[in-house]
Design an enzyme around this catalytic site. Structure first.
Site, PDB file in Angstrom:
ATOM      1  CG  ASN A 175      -2.214  -0.784   0.896  1.00 23.82           C
ATOM      2  OD1 ASN A 175      -3.088  -0.307   0.190  1.00 23.82           O
ATOM      3  ND2 ASN A 175      -2.274  -2.012   1.385  1.00 23.82           N
ATOM      4  CD  GLU A 176       5.859   2.998   3.165  1.00 22.70           C
ATOM      5  OE1 GLU A 176       5.995   1.846   3.631  1.00 22.70           O
ATOM      6  OE2 GLU A 176       6.461   3.988   3.613  1.00 22.70           O
TER       7      GLU A 176
END
Ligand SMILES: Cc1cc2nc3c(=O)[nH]c(=O)nc-3n(C[C@H](O)[C@H](O)[C@H](O)COP(=O)(O)OP(=O)(O)OC[C@H]3O[C@@H](n4cnc5c(N)ncnc54)[C@H](O)[C@@H]3O)c2cc1C
Length: 452
Positions: free
Chosen positions: A233-234
């Protein structure tokens, strides 16, 4: 493949639903907490999350449009930061429904701010080599160790904590992921000042700190799987420009920063300014802040080149075109990913490619920005009075801003996994190249050699 007409219609419908909802619900006289409760519980704060986690299950590219639309309307955007960007999708994927209701609700409504307690002095790229220990004590775990580069740790209510819960198994298999209370004895947060003048990140010392067993996300010794969800997600968020979780205002979530009781109309940015990142107050500075400004690079730098009269320079024009092209390729890749996902497919490695491309954009923006600025690019101001003085002395509204971006440009190619690490992942997991030989996957962590 989804055809463009259908895609445009779907997106238009979505945005018109959002505009109708905003007309009915936006009220500048609410407190920030009341507004975020409305926005979050209606699913508009984090529409990319699944419906059982306060979202609408939307594609990432649509969530960016939603956040932009909220800004254009003149309403305060969702609670920015690592809770929304990282913790919420991880808990939605690995947590129980009870944990989703306990933690994700407070994230989408801005009640709690989060930080990411992953990196350690001896464990950055080799994250699975982390040495912070959690030892069970009844219904709780006792945590000892040191974290570093903890962005926003000084303002966080909770942290995504990775700790070793079994050193007698290979390193990836003995790690657990906890939702960790930051505001307790045993947590010592020490800010680290950067060359930008901000103190974005911290060292965090954990000494007999405690975390409840019920805060274990994804099961005992299964932390590596949950950590990978956070990291993906980062990378995807940073690569798509969602790293700043599009603010549209100056409010920050959580109990420490003190925005929740303010009148929301007093903290929202005027619509014309909404979406302009890189705010000068270090308390509002998030990893995506300066990055957001860099991603707006082509438009910003075209304006700067025109104002400096260098937009006729062939070299500058060529680099501006490169910057614009990289931004457009990123946007098209986002749309491609969305279309493939809607068909139930995936493009392996796309988040890693997106993050690498973002690094390229950041470096080009730095070099081009400084080139256009000329000697003025050497000037930097560290507080708002000095910034005003610099703008006054140079008569240049951009003064200091480009320099600040340039000073921050070293960071994005490092955080979320360095460029070299992204290339390793693409090589090994996407292209199927052989891994570097090592015995990490079979040898108990306690028997591996370690740095002092
Ligand atoms: C602005 C900023 C914010 C951050 N915020 C957070 C945060 O909130 N929470 C958090 O947990 N961490 C955070 N980090 C830490 C970040 O994730 C690490 O800095 C990063 O993973 C690199 O680790 P390291 O600094 O220990 O470098 P190292 O891992 O020591 O790497 C040093 C160099 O060696 C290279 N290298 C290492 N291993 C390999 C390999 N196998 N192959 C090829 N090259 C290799 C690296 O690419 C790098 O160039 C942040 C970092 C920055 C700069």
């Amino acid at each position: 493949m989804t055809d463009t007409a259908t895609e445009t219609t779907g997106t238009e419908e979505l945005l018109s639903d959002l505009r109708a909802w905003l007309s009915d619900n936006w009220d500048p006289d609410l407190t920030v907490a009341q507004w975020w409760e409305r926005l979050g519980l209606a699913g508009w704060a984090a529409p990319g999350l699944p419906p059982n986690a306060y979202g609408k299950g939307m594609a990432r590219s649509d969530t960016v449009l939603v956040h932009q639309e909220v800004g254009k309307f003149g309403a305060l955007g969702p609670p920015a930061g690592l809770g929304l960007l990282l913790a919420a999708p991880t808990i939605a994927a690995h947590g129980t429904q009870e944990q989703i209701d306990r933690y994700v609700r407070d994230i989408v409504t801005g009640q709690k701010a989060w930080c990411q307690l992953f990196s350690e002095p001896q464990a950055g790229s080799d994250l699975a080599g982390l040495q912070t220990r959690a030892v069970r004590d009844g219904d709780e775990w006792v945590v000892n160790g040191q974290k570093v580069w903890t962005s926003g740790g000084q303002y966080a209510d909770l942290g995504m904590l990775l700790a070793r819960t079994d050193p007698e198994v290979p390193k990836h298999q003995g790690i657990s992921y906890f939702a960790f209370e930051m505001l307790q004895d045993g947590v010592d947060v020490r800010p680290l000042k950067e060359m930008t003048g901000h103190a974005l990140f911290n060292e965090v010392f954990l000494t007999d700190a405690r975390v409840a067993d019920s805060a274990l996300i994804g099961g005992l010794n299964n932390g590596w799987a949950a950590a990978n969800t956070t990291l993906m997600n980062e990378r995807a968020g940073l690569g798509s420009g969602g790293g700043s979780a599009a603010g549209g205002g100056l409010a920050q979530p959580g109990t420490v920063m003190g925005f929740l009781s303010k009148r929301v109309g007093d903290v929202v940015a005027p619509p014309a300014a909404a979406g302009v990142a890189g705010k000068s107050d270090s308390r509002t500075q998030q990893p995506g802040g300066a990055l957001g400004a860099m991603r707006g690079g082509a438009g910003l730098l075209i304006g700067l080149a025109q104002s400096r009269g260098v937009n006729g320079d062939a070299g500058v024009r060529q680099d501006l075109a490169r910057l614009y092209t990289l931004g457009e390729i990123g946007r098209f890749n986002g749309l491609r990913m969305k279309a493939v996902k809607e068909q139930g497919g995936d493009i392996p490695g796309m988040p890693n490619v997106a993050k690498l491309s973002m690094s390229q954009i950041v470096r080009l923006t730095r070099d081009l920005g400084l080139r256009i600025s000329g000697p003025a690019g050497m000037l930097h101001a560290y507080d708002s009075d000095d910034k005003a003085a610099l703008k006054h002395a140079t008569g240049d509204p951009f003064a200091g801003g480009i320099t600040e971006m340039a000073l921050f440009a070293q960071a994005p190619p490092i955080y979320g996994g360095t460029d070299q690490v992204q290339r390793n992942i693409i090589g090994e997991r996407v292209l199927g190249l052989p891994k570097e030989p090592n015995n990490d996957r079979v040898t108990p962590f306690s028997e591996l050699p370690k740095n002092a």
